[in-house]
Design an enzyme around this catalytic site. Structure first.
Site, PDB file in Angstrom:
ATOM      1  N   LYS A   1      62.793  79.626  84.190  1.00 13.53           N
ATOM      2  CA  LYS A   1      63.291  80.166  85.448  1.00 13.53           C
ATOM      3  C   LYS A   1      63.827  79.027  86.316  1.00 13.53           C
ATOM      4  O   LYS A   1      63.256  77.943  86.322  1.00 13.53           O
ATOM      5  CB  LYS A   1      62.139  80.822  86.239  1.00 13.53           C
ATOM      6  CG  LYS A   1      61.705  82.193  85.756  1.00 13.53           C
ATOM      7  CD  LYS A   1      60.590  82.722  86.642  1.00 13.53           C
ATOM      8  CE  LYS A   1      60.035  84.047  86.144  1.00 13.53           C
ATOM      9  NZ  LYS A   1      60.970  85.169  86.256  1.00 13.53           N
TER      10      LYS A   1
ATOM     11  N   GLU B   1      58.466  88.525  79.310  1.00 11.23           N
ATOM     12  CA  GLU B   1      57.206  88.381  78.576  1.00 11.23           C
ATOM     13  C   GLU B   1      56.188  89.466  78.904  1.00 11.23           C
ATOM     14  O   GLU B   1      55.326  89.784  78.096  1.00 11.23           O
ATOM     15  CB  GLU B   1      56.600  86.990  78.845  1.00 11.23           C
ATOM     16  CG  GLU B   1      55.793  86.854  80.145  1.00 11.23           C
ATOM     17  CD  GLU B   1      56.589  87.105  81.415  1.00 11.23           C
ATOM     18  OE1 GLU B   1      57.819  86.922  81.382  1.00 11.23           O
ATOM     19  OE2 GLU B   1      55.995  87.504  82.443  1.00 11.23           O
TER      20      GLU B   1
ATOM     21  N   ASP C   1      61.622  85.134  79.142  1.00  9.25           N
ATOM     22  CA  ASP C   1      61.170  85.472  80.494  1.00  9.25           C
ATOM     23  C   ASP C   1      60.827  86.961  80.624  1.00  9.25           C
ATOM     24  O   ASP C   1      60.240  87.382  81.612  1.00  9.25           O
ATOM     25  CB  ASP C   1      62.260  85.072  81.499  1.00  9.25           C
ATOM     26  CG  ASP C   1      61.740  85.013  82.922  1.00  9.25           C
ATOM     27  OD1 ASP C   1      60.511  85.093  83.110  1.00  9.25           O
ATOM     28  OD2 ASP C   1      62.576  84.879  83.836  1.00  9.25           O
TER      29      ASP C   1
ATOM     30  N   ARG D   1      56.421  92.723  79.307  1.00  8.75           N
ATOM     31  CA  ARG D   1      56.466  93.922  78.457  1.00  8.75           C
ATOM     32  C   ARG D   1      55.897  93.629  77.073  1.00  8.75           C
ATOM     33  O   ARG D   1      55.405  94.524  76.395  1.00  8.75           O
ATOM     34  CB  ARG D   1      57.899  94.469  78.394  1.00  8.75           C
ATOM     35  CG  ARG D   1      58.895  93.584  77.708  1.00  8.75           C
ATOM     36  CD  ARG D   1      60.338  93.963  78.032  1.00  8.75           C
ATOM     37  NE  ARG D   1      60.721  93.528  79.367  1.00  8.75           N
ATOM     38  CZ  ARG D   1      61.864  93.836  79.962  1.00  8.75           C
ATOM     39  NH1 ARG D   1      62.749  94.591  79.345  1.00  8.75           N
ATOM     40  NH2 ARG D   1      62.136  93.390  81.180  1.00  8.75           N
TER      41      ARG D   1
ATOM     42  N   ASP E   1      54.252  82.480  85.414  1.00  5.42           N
ATOM     43  CA  ASP E   1      55.419  82.800  84.600  1.00  5.42           C
ATOM     44  C   ASP E   1      56.517  81.769  84.848  1.00  5.42           C
ATOM     45  O   ASP E   1      57.275  81.863  85.805  1.00  5.42           O
ATOM     46  CB  ASP E   1      55.917  84.214  84.940  1.00  5.42           C
ATOM     47  CG  ASP E   1      57.082  84.650  84.049  1.00  5.42           C
ATOM     48  OD1 ASP E   1      57.383  83.929  83.069  1.00  5.42           O
ATOM     49  OD2 ASP E   1      57.670  85.717  84.333  1.00  5.42           O
TER      50      ASP E   1
ATOM     51  N   LYS F   1      49.210  93.751  83.913  1.00  9.47           N
ATOM     52  CA  LYS F   1      49.850  92.505  83.463  1.00  9.47           C
ATOM     53  C   LYS F   1      49.131  91.311  84.088  1.00  9.47           C
ATOM     54  O   LYS F   1      49.073  91.180  85.307  1.00  9.47           O
ATOM     55  CB  LYS F   1      51.336  92.512  83.853  1.00  9.47           C
ATOM     56  CG  LYS F   1      52.065  91.174  83.597  1.00  9.47           C
ATOM     57  CD  LYS F   1      53.561  91.276  83.907  1.00  9.47           C
ATOM     58  CE  LYS F   1      54.254  89.914  83.855  1.00  9.47           C
ATOM     59  NZ  LYS F   1      55.700  89.972  84.153  1.00  9.47           N
TER      60      LYS F   1
HETATM   61  N1  BES Z   1      57.647  88.271  86.297  1.00  5.18           N
HETATM   62  C1  BES Z   1      59.017  88.559  86.134  1.00  5.18           C
HETATM   63  C2  BES Z   1      59.512  89.679  87.023  1.00  5.18           C
HETATM   64  C3  BES Z   1      59.527  89.453  88.495  1.00  5.18           C
HETATM   65  C4  BES Z   1      60.422  88.563  89.067  1.00  5.18           C
HETATM   66  C5  BES Z   1      58.725  90.225  89.305  1.00  5.18           C
HETATM   67  C6  BES Z   1      60.448  88.426  90.421  1.00  5.18           C
HETATM   68  C7  BES Z   1      58.750  90.076  90.652  1.00  5.18           C
HETATM   69  C8  BES Z   1      59.621  89.154  91.218  1.00  5.18           C
HETATM   70  C9  BES Z   1      59.303  88.974  84.704  1.00  5.18           C
HETATM   71  O1  BES Z   1      58.511  88.413  83.727  1.00  5.18           O
HETATM   72  C10 BES Z   1      60.732  88.599  84.430  1.00  5.18           C
HETATM   73  O2  BES Z   1      61.033  87.449  84.547  1.00  5.18           O
HETATM   74  N2  BES Z   1      61.560  89.584  84.113  1.00  5.18           N
HETATM   75  C11 BES Z   1      62.942  89.358  83.895  1.00  5.18           C
HETATM   76  C12 BES Z   1      63.367  90.218  82.730  1.00  5.18           C
HETATM   77  C13 BES Z   1      64.751  89.955  82.222  1.00  5.18           C
HETATM   78  C14 BES Z   1      64.802  88.571  81.603  1.00  5.18           C
HETATM   79  C15 BES Z   1      65.098  91.006  81.225  1.00  5.18           C
HETATM   80  C16 BES Z   1      63.713  89.750  85.158  1.00  5.18           C
HETATM   81  O3  BES Z   1      63.339  90.723  85.791  1.00  5.18           O
HETATM   82  O4  BES Z   1      64.637  89.044  85.513  1.00  5.18           O
HETATM   83 ZN    ZN Z   2      56.566  87.866  84.346  1.00  4.80          ZN
HETATM   84 ZN    ZN Z   3      59.158  86.510  83.046  1.00  3.22          ZN
END
Ligand code: BES
Ligand code: ZN
Ligand code: ZN
Length: 472
Positions: free
Chosen positions: A251, A323, A321, A325, A244, A239
């Site tokens: 966020k 994104e 968010d 996947r 992000d 990735k």
């Molecule tokens: N990059 C984040 C995941 C992340 C957050 C990794 C904090 C490490 C530390 C990812 O893109 C994300 O925001 N995922 C969301 C998914 C949800 C909206 C289904 C998450 O994990 O909150």
């Molecule tokens: Zn992310």
């Molecule tokens: Zn994200």
């Protein structure tokens, strides 16, 4: 001051000293051995050691005076079983406390302990000093007999590469710079590299990579490196979300703060690729990196949009968010079409992974028990801890929204890391062996050999395990 030489400074500090002349002998003593060892010394030395309070405690180290006012020899403590199981990289701790000098190990350790000590020592040499000067440890170690020094230096260099890429802020590590880093690595190892970017992502059918990255002023792209002409086929997918913001589902401040590290999966696969190529591992390696910035603009993708992936599966966007996947889905489809022997993806994919296992452990998924066993065994040998999570079939329902084939962000957040992994697995249908690492990619505080900041997770374990895994 920005420093363009930090790469070479790390390379030097993460290598063994060449000369073995005039080196300071370094003895290692465990807590259990300490009393007996002390008795074997001359009265003067024993008295001095007692007066310093040295008792063989984990990472304690002292330099002994020689006849000429220089350091005569040195001793470091290995602690007890409990201390060793609670800490990583004794060699790093010892290096950080020893005074300047060129040391050579005088103790007979088993190969594994010796290798661990030596790797820890090298890792302690790492600093991220691109933007400000950092002092490095002044102690150097002559290559210990019985360790594969070239291999350890390749591991350290791969780890340093991953850390540098993660630590570099998005202002200097956008999709363009990530591509430049991939080019540099490919060039170093005479690998080939192809990149599809901007609107070509649409004509060449990478719609999800384009959709996630199109709102940024910095073009989204898919990076494709190939190396090696014979042997088993291994494809790594990382990735590469260079920043992000969360997109329109923005966020909050605290959650966005560290999101320069959201390309940590790509940094890790590039670090692993370096290890593989530098060591000349027998395989046909491919590295795929969707490199994008998840930004906010008038043309950003939206909650409620339904997008058709490269594979043809439709995806309802329930959170912009989620994104990672999406971009990985198209990259995995591309990887899967080759039908390699093994696909491994690495990604800072979910906050849920961090909640489940914390920053120290790398949670991973595997479609075969044999691959899981291989990685777990290797992980315990090289102090790169991993923890298996399940591709839990009953949760497949959670990623099926009804209005489209897939939902990118199931409501409720139950089993967030698992549902993300299940989502990815939908795009790997032709390749039976698939592993996915949902890493954190960041060390939250200064630890021996692992300063606060970007860090490799799972890649040393994989490097150790891969030759065996690929020969199956
Ligand atoms: N990059 C984040 C995941 C992340 C957050 C990794 C904090 C490490 C530390 C990812 O893109 C994300 O925001 N995922 C969301 C998914 C949800 C909206 C289904 C998450 O994990 O909150
Ligand atoms: Zn992310
Ligand atoms: Zn994200």
């Amino acid at each position: 001051m920005a420093d363009k030489n930090s790469k070479s400074a790390n390379a030097k500090a993460m290598s063994f000293a060449h000369s073995d002349q005039g080196t300071i002998k370094l003895t290692l003593v465990s807590k259990d051995e300490f009393a007996g060892w002390l008795e074997s010394l001359s009265g003067g030395d024993a008295g001095w050691i007692k007066s310093t309070g040295f008792k063989g405690g984990y990472g304690q180290a002292i330099a002994m005076p020689g006849d000429d006012g220089e350091i005569g020899w040195a001793v470091a403590g290995m602690g007890d079983e409990r201390a060793r199981s609670r800490n990583r990289f004794l060699g790093a701790k010892v290096r950080s406390v020893l005074p300047a000098g060129v040391y050579s190990l005088a103790s007979d350790l088993g190969t594994e302990q010796l290798t661990d000590f030596s790797l820890g020592w090298l890792l302690e040499g790492y600093r991220f000093d691109r933007y400000a000067k950092k002092s490095r440890p002044k102690a150097e170690l002559v290559r210990p007999n019985g360790v594969d020094s070239a291999r350890l230096e390749a591991v350290a260099a791969g780890e340093a590469l991953a850390r540098d890429l993660i630590n570099t802020p998005a202002s200097d590590m956008g999709p363009d710079e990530l591509e430049a880093a991939a080019h540099a690595l490919a060039e170093e190892h005479a690998a080939t590299i192809e990149v599809v970017s901007g609107d070509d992502l649409l004509s060449q059918t990478f719609p999800l990579v384009h959709a996630v990255g199109r709102a940024s002023t910095r073009k989204p792209r898919l990076i494709d490196i190939r190396w090696g002409s014979d042997g088993p086929m291994l494809t790594l997918v990382g990735k590469g979300v260079c920043f992000d913001t969360g997109g329109l589902n923005l966020k909050p401040t605290a959650s966005m703060a560290l999101m320069k590290k959201d390309m940590g999966g790509s940094a890790n696969v590039l670090g692993l690729a370096h290890m593989i190529m530098a060591s000349g591992m027998q395989c046909q390696l491919r590295v795929l990196i969707p490199a994008v910035e998840n930004s906010v603009a008038g043309d950003a993708f939206r909650p409620g949009d339904i997008l058709t992936s490269r594979k043809g599966l439709t995806v309802e966007i329930n959170n912009t968010d989620a994104e990672g996947r999406l971009v990985l889905a198209d990259a995995l489809t591309f990887a899967d079409a080759d039908e390699p022997d093994l696909i491994i993806s690495m990604a800072t994919l979910t906050g849920a992974a961090r909640v489940a296992v914390g920053a120290d452990l790398a949670p991973y998924y595997a479609t075969t028990q044999a691959d899981a066993d291989a990685v777990e065994t290797a992980a315990s040998h090289v102090a790169d801890p991993v923890w298996r999570m399940p591709f839990w079939e009953p949760y497949e329902k959670m990623i099926e929204p009804g209005i489209a084939d897939l939902d990118n962000a199931p409501k409720g957040g139950f089993a967030g890391s698992i549902t993300a992994a299940l989502f990815l697995r939908r795009f790997v249908t032709e390749t039976p062996r698939y592993m996915h690492f949902d890493i954190y990619g960041w060390c939250p505080s200064n630890e021996p050999g692992r300063p606060k900041g970007g860090v490799g997770q799972g890649i040393r374990a994989l490097f150790e395990a891969l030759p065996g895994m690929l020969s199956k």
